[in-house]
Scaffold this motif. Structure first.
Motif, PDB file in Angstrom:
ATOM      1  N   GLY A  64       0.834  -1.189   0.000  1.00  0.00           N
ATOM      2  CA  GLY A  64       0.000   0.000   0.000  1.00  0.00           C
ATOM      3  C   GLY A  64       0.870   1.240   0.000  1.00  0.00           C
ATOM      4  O   GLY A  64       1.751   1.412  -0.840  1.00  0.00           O
ATOM      5  N   SER A  65       0.648   2.126   0.962  1.00  0.00           N
ATOM      6  CA  SER A  65       1.448   3.346   1.084  1.00  0.00           C
ATOM      7  C   SER A  65       2.614   3.183   2.059  1.00  0.00           C
ATOM      8  O   SER A  65       3.348   4.140   2.317  1.00  0.00           O
ATOM      9  CB  SER A  65       0.559   4.504   1.554  1.00  0.00           C
ATOM     10  OG  SER A  65      -0.018   4.201   2.828  1.00  0.00           O
ATOM     11  N   GLU A  66       2.799   1.980   2.604  1.00  0.00           N
ATOM     12  CA  GLU A  66       3.835   1.747   3.606  1.00  0.00           C
ATOM     13  C   GLU A  66       5.038   1.034   2.995  1.00  0.00           C
ATOM     14  O   GLU A  66       4.901   0.192   2.107  1.00  0.00           O
ATOM     15  CB  GLU A  66       3.278   0.910   4.766  1.00  0.00           C
ATOM     16  CG  GLU A  66       2.136   1.587   5.520  1.00  0.00           C
ATOM     17  CD  GLU A  66       1.628   0.745   6.677  1.00  0.00           C
ATOM     18  OE1 GLU A  66       2.129  -0.403   6.827  1.00  0.00           O
ATOM     19  OE2 GLU A  66       0.757   1.211   7.407  1.00  0.00           O
ATOM     20  N   THR A  67       6.217   1.383   3.491  1.00  0.00           N
ATOM     21  CA  THR A  67       7.449   0.728   3.070  1.00  0.00           C
ATOM     22  C   THR A  67       8.248   0.323   4.306  1.00  0.00           C
ATOM     23  O   THR A  67       8.086   0.900   5.386  1.00  0.00           O
ATOM     24  CB  THR A  67       8.308   1.648   2.191  1.00  0.00           C
ATOM     25  OG1 THR A  67       8.680   2.810   2.949  1.00  0.00           O
ATOM     26  CG2 THR A  67       7.545   2.075   0.946  1.00  0.00           C
ATOM     27  N   ASP A  68       9.121  -0.654   4.136  1.00  0.00           N
ATOM     28  CA  ASP A  68       9.944  -1.103   5.251  1.00  0.00           C
ATOM     29  C   ASP A  68      11.198  -1.764   4.695  1.00  0.00           C
ATOM     30  O   ASP A  68      11.214  -2.255   3.556  1.00  0.00           O
ATOM     31  CB  ASP A  68       9.188  -2.085   6.149  1.00  0.00           C
ATOM     32  CG  ASP A  68       9.881  -2.299   7.485  1.00  0.00           C
ATOM     33  OD1 ASP A  68      10.764  -1.494   7.833  1.00  0.00           O
ATOM     34  OD2 ASP A  68       9.548  -3.275   8.177  1.00  0.00           O
ATOM     35  N   LEU A  69      12.244  -1.756   5.499  1.00  0.00           N
ATOM     36  CA  LEU A  69      13.497  -2.419   5.150  1.00  0.00           C
ATOM     37  C   LEU A  69      13.834  -3.412   6.244  1.00  0.00           C
ATOM     38  O   LEU A  69      13.831  -3.061   7.425  1.00  0.00           O
ATOM     39  CB  LEU A  69      14.631  -1.406   4.999  1.00  0.00           C
ATOM     40  CG  LEU A  69      16.024  -1.993   4.739  1.00  0.00           C
ATOM     41  CD1 LEU A  69      16.065  -2.710   3.402  1.00  0.00           C
ATOM     42  CD2 LEU A  69      17.091  -0.905   4.798  1.00  0.00           C
ATOM     43  N   GLU A  70      14.094  -4.644   5.854  1.00  0.00           N
ATOM     44  CA  GLU A  70      14.487  -5.686   6.797  1.00  0.00           C
ATOM     45  C   GLU A  70      15.895  -6.145   6.454  1.00  0.00           C
ATOM     46  O   GLU A  70      16.232  -6.334   5.280  1.00  0.00           O
ATOM     47  CB  GLU A  70      13.526  -6.871   6.737  1.00  0.00           C
ATOM     48  CG  GLU A  70      13.880  -7.993   7.704  1.00  0.00           C
ATOM     49  CD  GLU A  70      12.885  -9.150   7.620  1.00  0.00           C
ATOM     50  OE1 GLU A  70      13.272 -10.227   7.113  1.00  0.00           O
ATOM     51  OE2 GLU A  70      11.722  -8.966   8.044  1.00  0.00           O
ATOM     52  N   ILE A  71      16.715  -6.321   7.486  1.00  0.00           N
ATOM     53  CA  ILE A  71      18.078  -6.821   7.310  1.00  0.00           C
ATOM     54  C   ILE A  71      18.189  -8.151   8.033  1.00  0.00           C
ATOM     55  O   ILE A  71      17.765  -8.286   9.185  1.00  0.00           O
ATOM     56  CB  ILE A  71      19.116  -5.823   7.870  1.00  0.00           C
ATOM     57  CG1 ILE A  71      19.003  -4.481   7.144  1.00  0.00           C
ATOM     58  CG2 ILE A  71      20.522  -6.381   7.728  1.00  0.00           C
ATOM     59  CD1 ILE A  71      19.897  -3.409   7.717  1.00  0.00           C
TER      60      ILE A  71
END
Length: 228
Positions: A175-182
């Motif tokens: 949707g309008s959300e973003t995230d970064l996972e390491i």
């Protein structure tokens, strides 16, 4: 070795993130069975069965809750075709079974390996699309760098223990959300022969640190790999 020093530097850089606000943690067990089958000279299919068990969760400030329970089951199938020297393209599908939902994910990937003396580097670029009930489509772009390191010489021979280190970056849009996972996965493996090996390590995942307090997840990872 250079590759080991790079991962140590990476862990040091992660240190400041653990003290950001009300950081949360989650601990569990992630066993998996991985079966690789050749279909033809250039084609193969890989099937991975991975249940997940959660054990504890809380915050680093003192709140905690312990309750061992089954969380979900992932079954992943990826068909690959060799397109060059140590290079493959792949297409796959994952189905995730949760108590209240069945989730579907489609996978596209490109991978290649580069051999060095005593170890090899594997690169994997992957895009996947996740469809879950009552949720927006989630698209993720992923890059994984991994290395199998011989502890006894130039090659990993049958009957030997080896070191495996994996690092992955996962950028998600929903949707309008973003995230970064390491993700960082150091483990030790035992190479029985060309068809069988086992690996034991820690699967560490860090996310939600771009706009809020980070979430830390620690999984005890036990994997069995079978080549047919």
């Amino acid at each position: 070795m250079k590759v080991v020093r790079l991962y140590i530097i990476f862990l040091i850089l992660l240190g400041p993130l653990s003290s950001y606000g009300q950081s949360t943690y989650e601990i569990g067990v992630l066993p998996e069975v991985n079966i690789d089958t050749k279909l033809a000279t250039l084609n193969a299919i890989n099937v991975e069965i991975a249940p997940r068990f959660e054990w504890a969760q809380g915050t680093f400030e003192g709140e905690s809750e312990t309750d061992i329970f089954y969380s979900l089951l992932d079954i992943t199938s990826v068909m690959t075709r060799t397109v060059g020297v140590d290079a493959k393209v792949g297409f796959g599908y994952l189905v995730r079974f949760r108590e209240d939902a069945v989730i579907h994910r489609f996978i596209q990937q490109y991978s290649f390996t580069t051999p060095y003396f005593g170890y090899r580097l594997g690169h994997r670029f992957r895009v996947d699309q996740t469809f879950a009930p009552n949720e927006n489509l989630e698209v993720r772009m992923r890059y994984r760098l991994s290395s199998d390191i011989s502890l006894n010489g130039e090659f990993i021979d049958p009957g030997e223990v080896y070191l495996k280190i994996g690092q992955e970056y996962v950028y998600a849009i929903q949707g309008s959300e973003t995230d970064l996972e390491i993700r960082l996965v150091p483990s030790f493996g035992y190479y029985f022969d060309d068809a069988n090996k086992v690996e034991l390590g820690i699967d560490y995942r860090l996310d939600s640190f771009l706009t809020s307090a980070p979430d830390h997840r620690f999984w005890l990872n036990l994997g069995y790999y079978l080549s047919l």
